[in-house]
Enzyme design. Structure first.
Site, PDB file in Angstrom:
ATOM      1  N   ASP A  60      48.932  40.958  43.930  1.00  0.00           N
ATOM      2  CA  ASP A  60      50.229  41.176  43.267  1.00  0.00           C
ATOM      3  C   ASP A  60      50.515  42.671  43.056  1.00  0.00           C
ATOM      4  OD1 ASP A  60      48.372  41.711  41.265  1.00  0.00           O
ATOM      5  OD2 ASP A  60      49.256  40.372  39.774  1.00  0.00           O
ATOM      6  N   LYS A 120      47.025  47.892  50.627  1.00  0.00           N
ATOM      7  CA  LYS A 120      47.224  46.449  50.754  1.00  0.00           C
ATOM      8  C   LYS A 120      48.665  46.151  51.193  1.00  0.00           C
ATOM      9  CE  LYS A 120      44.742  43.453  49.921  1.00  0.00           C
ATOM     10  NZ  LYS A 120      43.716  42.735  50.767  1.00  0.00           N
TER      11      LYS A 120
HETATM   12  P1  NAD Z   1      35.150  42.457  46.718  1.00  0.00           P
HETATM   13  O1  NAD Z   1      35.208  43.945  46.643  1.00  0.00           O
HETATM   14  O2  NAD Z   1      34.322  41.710  45.732  1.00  0.00           O
HETATM   15  O3  NAD Z   1      34.624  42.020  48.164  1.00  0.00           O
HETATM   16  C1  NAD Z   1      35.063  42.625  49.346  1.00  0.00           C
HETATM   17  C2  NAD Z   1      34.129  42.198  50.473  1.00  0.00           C
HETATM   18  O4  NAD Z   1      34.589  42.815  51.682  1.00  0.00           O
HETATM   19  C3  NAD Z   1      32.679  42.648  50.274  1.00  0.00           C
HETATM   20  O5  NAD Z   1      31.798  41.603  50.582  1.00  0.00           O
HETATM   21  C4  NAD Z   1      32.518  43.797  51.247  1.00  0.00           C
HETATM   22  O6  NAD Z   1      31.193  43.951  51.743  1.00  0.00           O
HETATM   23  C5  NAD Z   1      33.490  43.403  52.356  1.00  0.00           C
HETATM   24  N1  NAD Z   1      33.971  44.564  53.112  1.00  0.00           N
HETATM   25  C6  NAD Z   1      34.479  45.716  52.584  1.00  0.00           C
HETATM   26  N2  NAD Z   1      34.794  46.565  53.585  1.00  0.00           N
HETATM   27  C7  NAD Z   1      34.492  45.928  54.750  1.00  0.00           C
HETATM   28  C8  NAD Z   1      34.617  46.279  56.103  1.00  0.00           C
HETATM   29  N3  NAD Z   1      35.080  47.479  56.487  1.00  0.00           N
HETATM   30  N4  NAD Z   1      34.236  45.381  57.067  1.00  0.00           N
HETATM   31  C9  NAD Z   1      33.764  44.161  56.685  1.00  0.00           C
HETATM   32  N5  NAD Z   1      33.604  43.784  55.409  1.00  0.00           N
HETATM   33  C10 NAD Z   1      33.979  44.643  54.445  1.00  0.00           C
HETATM   34  O7  NAD Z   1      36.649  41.987  46.711  1.00  0.00           O
HETATM   35  P2  NAD Z   1      37.333  40.709  46.014  1.00  0.00           P
HETATM   36  O8  NAD Z   1      37.652  41.039  44.633  1.00  0.00           O
HETATM   37  O9  NAD Z   1      36.537  39.513  46.335  1.00  0.00           O
HETATM   38  O10 NAD Z   1      38.709  40.671  46.832  1.00  0.00           O
HETATM   39  C11 NAD Z   1      38.795  39.977  48.075  1.00  0.00           C
HETATM   40  C12 NAD Z   1      40.210  40.085  48.607  1.00  0.00           C
HETATM   41  O11 NAD Z   1      41.121  39.534  47.665  1.00  0.00           O
HETATM   42  C13 NAD Z   1      40.665  41.528  48.834  1.00  0.00           C
HETATM   43  O12 NAD Z   1      41.442  41.544  50.001  1.00  0.00           O
HETATM   44  C14 NAD Z   1      41.502  41.853  47.607  1.00  0.00           C
HETATM   45  O13 NAD Z   1      42.488  42.799  47.921  1.00  0.00           O
HETATM   46  C15 NAD Z   1      42.112  40.491  47.316  1.00  0.00           C
HETATM   47  N6  NAD Z   1      42.461  40.249  45.909  1.00  0.00           N
HETATM   48  C16 NAD Z   1      41.541  40.454  44.907  1.00  0.00           C
HETATM   49  C17 NAD Z   1      41.880  40.156  43.597  1.00  0.00           C
HETATM   50  C18 NAD Z   1      40.900  40.351  42.459  1.00  0.00           C
HETATM   51  O14 NAD Z   1      41.302  40.216  41.295  1.00  0.00           O
HETATM   52  N7  NAD Z   1      39.635  40.636  42.717  1.00  0.00           N
HETATM   53  C19 NAD Z   1      43.160  39.671  43.291  1.00  0.00           C
HETATM   54  C20 NAD Z   1      44.081  39.495  44.330  1.00  0.00           C
HETATM   55  C21 NAD Z   1      43.702  39.772  45.643  1.00  0.00           C
HETATM   56  O1  DAU Z   2      46.129  42.206  40.233  1.00  0.00           O
HETATM   57  C1  DAU Z   2      45.195  41.939  41.240  1.00  0.00           C
HETATM   58  C2  DAU Z   2      44.191  43.054  41.303  1.00  0.00           C
HETATM   59  O2  DAU Z   2      43.390  42.955  40.136  1.00  0.00           O
HETATM   60  C3  DAU Z   2      43.318  43.025  42.559  1.00  0.00           C
HETATM   61  O3  DAU Z   2      44.125  43.219  43.689  1.00  0.00           O
HETATM   62  C4  DAU Z   2      42.243  44.110  42.494  1.00  0.00           C
HETATM   63  O4  DAU Z   2      41.384  43.991  43.621  1.00  0.00           O
HETATM   64  C5  DAU Z   2      41.456  43.931  41.229  1.00  0.00           C
HETATM   65  O5  DAU Z   2      40.510  44.974  41.119  1.00  0.00           O
HETATM   66  C6  DAU Z   2      42.366  43.904  39.995  1.00  0.00           C
HETATM   67  O6  DAU Z   2      42.921  45.204  39.736  1.00  0.00           O
HETATM   68  P1  DAU Z   2      43.010  45.832  38.252  1.00  0.00           P
HETATM   69  O7  DAU Z   2      43.053  47.295  38.375  1.00  0.00           O
HETATM   70  O8  DAU Z   2      44.073  45.160  37.460  1.00  0.00           O
HETATM   71  O9  DAU Z   2      41.588  45.312  37.681  1.00  0.00           O
HETATM   72  P2  DAU Z   2      40.469  46.030  36.795  1.00  0.00           P
HETATM   73  O10 DAU Z   2      39.489  44.984  36.409  1.00  0.00           O
HETATM   74  O11 DAU Z   2      39.950  47.271  37.440  1.00  0.00           O
HETATM   75  O12 DAU Z   2      41.268  46.473  35.501  1.00  0.00           O
HETATM   76  C7  DAU Z   2      41.929  45.513  34.681  1.00  0.00           C
HETATM   77  C8  DAU Z   2      42.604  46.265  33.550  1.00  0.00           C
HETATM   78  O13 DAU Z   2      41.572  46.800  32.690  1.00  0.00           O
HETATM   79  C9  DAU Z   2      43.420  47.460  34.006  1.00  0.00           C
HETATM   80  O14 DAU Z   2      44.566  47.592  33.154  1.00  0.00           O
HETATM   81  C10 DAU Z   2      42.504  48.649  33.796  1.00  0.00           C
HETATM   82  C11 DAU Z   2      41.671  48.230  32.597  1.00  0.00           C
HETATM   83  N1  DAU Z   2      40.292  48.768  32.586  1.00  0.00           N
HETATM   84  C12 DAU Z   2      39.514  48.582  33.686  1.00  0.00           C
HETATM   85  C13 DAU Z   2      38.229  49.096  33.731  1.00  0.00           C
HETATM   86  C14 DAU Z   2      37.368  48.928  34.956  1.00  0.00           C
HETATM   87  C15 DAU Z   2      39.813  49.425  31.464  1.00  0.00           C
HETATM   88  O15 DAU Z   2      40.516  49.565  30.450  1.00  0.00           O
HETATM   89  N2  DAU Z   2      38.547  49.934  31.502  1.00  0.00           N
HETATM   90  C16 DAU Z   2      37.732  49.802  32.591  1.00  0.00           C
HETATM   91  O16 DAU Z   2      36.587  50.310  32.556  1.00  0.00           O
END
Ligand code: NAD
Ligand code: DAU
Length: 348
Positions: free
Chosen positions: A132, A160
């Protein structure tokens, strides 16, 4: 038997998606392609690693020669693309790594998929997992829906957004069947402890400061990771070609309120005096370009595909805390080595 490529399957969300597909679809052979960066961890998939319909491949999506040879060898019928650099703070320090994996890596996969099926794309699908954050930030009111204009603010979200545009462009230009979903913040088991919830759980366990950015009045919409995996399953099988689906938790929390709740729950779990963890809260320098608020209108996937979250936030948070408390070895493994350098640079 269909050959399905899942990229990034050793990461947080990817490992839950791989498990769901391997267990629920014996007629699919699931190939998990992952570079095993700091965020990738095969311990996440111990329980399914010997399944007959599962193969792990270590490799980097930035390497186009390798990717092309992989597609030639396995003729993947579909791709579910999750591999990415995913942490906003890291993208602020090292944007180029995000361009390489998130943009170039995605284009390499699109090219290889096009090269394999260009003459006949029937029954094929490229599913791109996005975020998002491509929509930028909301003010105090309103929700992101599928027609909200892209307006990314961080190097992560810009990379992204760029990859989303390329997927769409391959659909329009070459007729490649695709679907995209944009999800809100995930939480749950196996999340690397650089993201808010697992970082703070780990710090509370070790009685370390809880670094809240700015005044803590930033809002995120939280979704339990298994509910995201279920949504991915639905979109993959039932989503319409060339459509985007927003996925969210209908669950907005201000960071500071979430941290208070987490502290309260952790005190109970750790049998500490109520208020112990709250004392660890430390307000630190704000994230650069910090987006104020994300909130998803998930009514399209709800109404069209019948999806909705299966757990409340309270239930999901309980399950998450319990998992981290029961998997301290996992936490210890991922927080040794590189993590210490990252932590030092980010928080001191
Ligand atoms: P993550 O960082 O936990 O995992 C990413 C994975 O991709 C890892 O296993 C890493 O080894 C692999 N990777 C990274 N670079 C690579 C490369 N060059 N070649 C092959 N593998 C590679 O990420 P996540 O939080 O599980 O997110 C997964 C997907 O979902 C991402 O595309 C992210 O943008 C999307 N997403 C995440 C969230 C969230 O809240 N975590 C929310 C919405 C969308
Ligand atoms: O919205 C989806 C996204 O959510 C994904 O696409 C990303 O991969 C994922 O990392 C996440 O992004 P955010 O930046 O929102 O997540 P994060 O957990 O890093 O931070 C959540 C909120 O908490 C943000 O407002 C920043 C704050 N934060 C984060 C960290 C790591 C803190 O206040 N202190 C911290 O140490």
């Amino acid at each position: 038997m269909k050959n399905i490529l899942i990229t990034g399957g050793a990461g947080f969300i990817g490992s839950h998606v791989v498990r769901l597909f391997v267990n629920n679809y014996p007629n699919y052979h699931i190939f998990n392609l992952d570079a095993l960066t700091y965020a990738g961890n095969l311990e996440n998939l111990e329980d399914i690693k010997h399944k007959e319909n599962y193969t792990f491949i270590k490799g980097n999506i930035v390497d186009s020669t390798f990717i092309n040879s992989l597609f030639t060898e396995y003729q993947f019928d579909a791709v579910i693309h999750l591999a990415a650099e995913s942490h906003v703070d890291r993208s602020i320090n090292e944007p180029l790594a995000f361009v390489k994996t998130n943009v170039l890596g995605t284009i390499n996969l699109l090219e290889a998929f096009k090269g394999t099926w260009e003459l006949d794309f029937s029954d094929k699908r490229f599913y791109h997992i996005s975020t998002d954050e491509v929509y930028g930030t909301l003010g105090a009111t309103g929700l992101f829906n599928e027609t909200t204009a892209y307006d990314p603010n961080s190097p992560y979200s810009a990379s992204k957004a760029s990859s989303d545009h390329f997927v769409r462009a391959y659909g329009e230009t070459y007729g490649m069947p695709y679907v995209i979903s944009n999800c809100s913040n995930n939480y749950g088991p196996n999340q690397f402890p650089e993201k808010l919830i697992p970082l703070f759980i780990n710090n509370i366990i070790h009685s370390k400061p809880l670094p809240v950015y700015g005044d803590g009045n930033y809002t995120r919409d939280w979704l339990y990771v298994i509910d995201h995996a279920n949504a991915i399953d639905l979109v993959f099988h039932k989503g319409k070609n060339k459509e985007t689906y927003n996925i969210g938790g209908f669950n907005e929390w201000k960071n500071i309120d979430l941290v208070w709740l987490l502290c309260k729950k952790m005190d109970l779990k750790l049998e500490r005096y109520n208020g112990t963890s709250k004392q660890l809260i430390t307000f630190v320098k704000d994230r650069l370009g910090h987006d104020l608020r994300y909130a998803i209108d998930a009514s399209k996937i709800k109404n069209e595909l019948g999806w909705q979250p299966s757990v409340t936030f309270e239930e999901g948070l309980e399950l998450t805390i319990d998992w981290y408390l029961q998997n301290k070895e996992w936490l210890n493994h991922v927080t040794s080595g590189e993590y210490q350098d990252y932590y030092e640079k980010q928080y001191t």
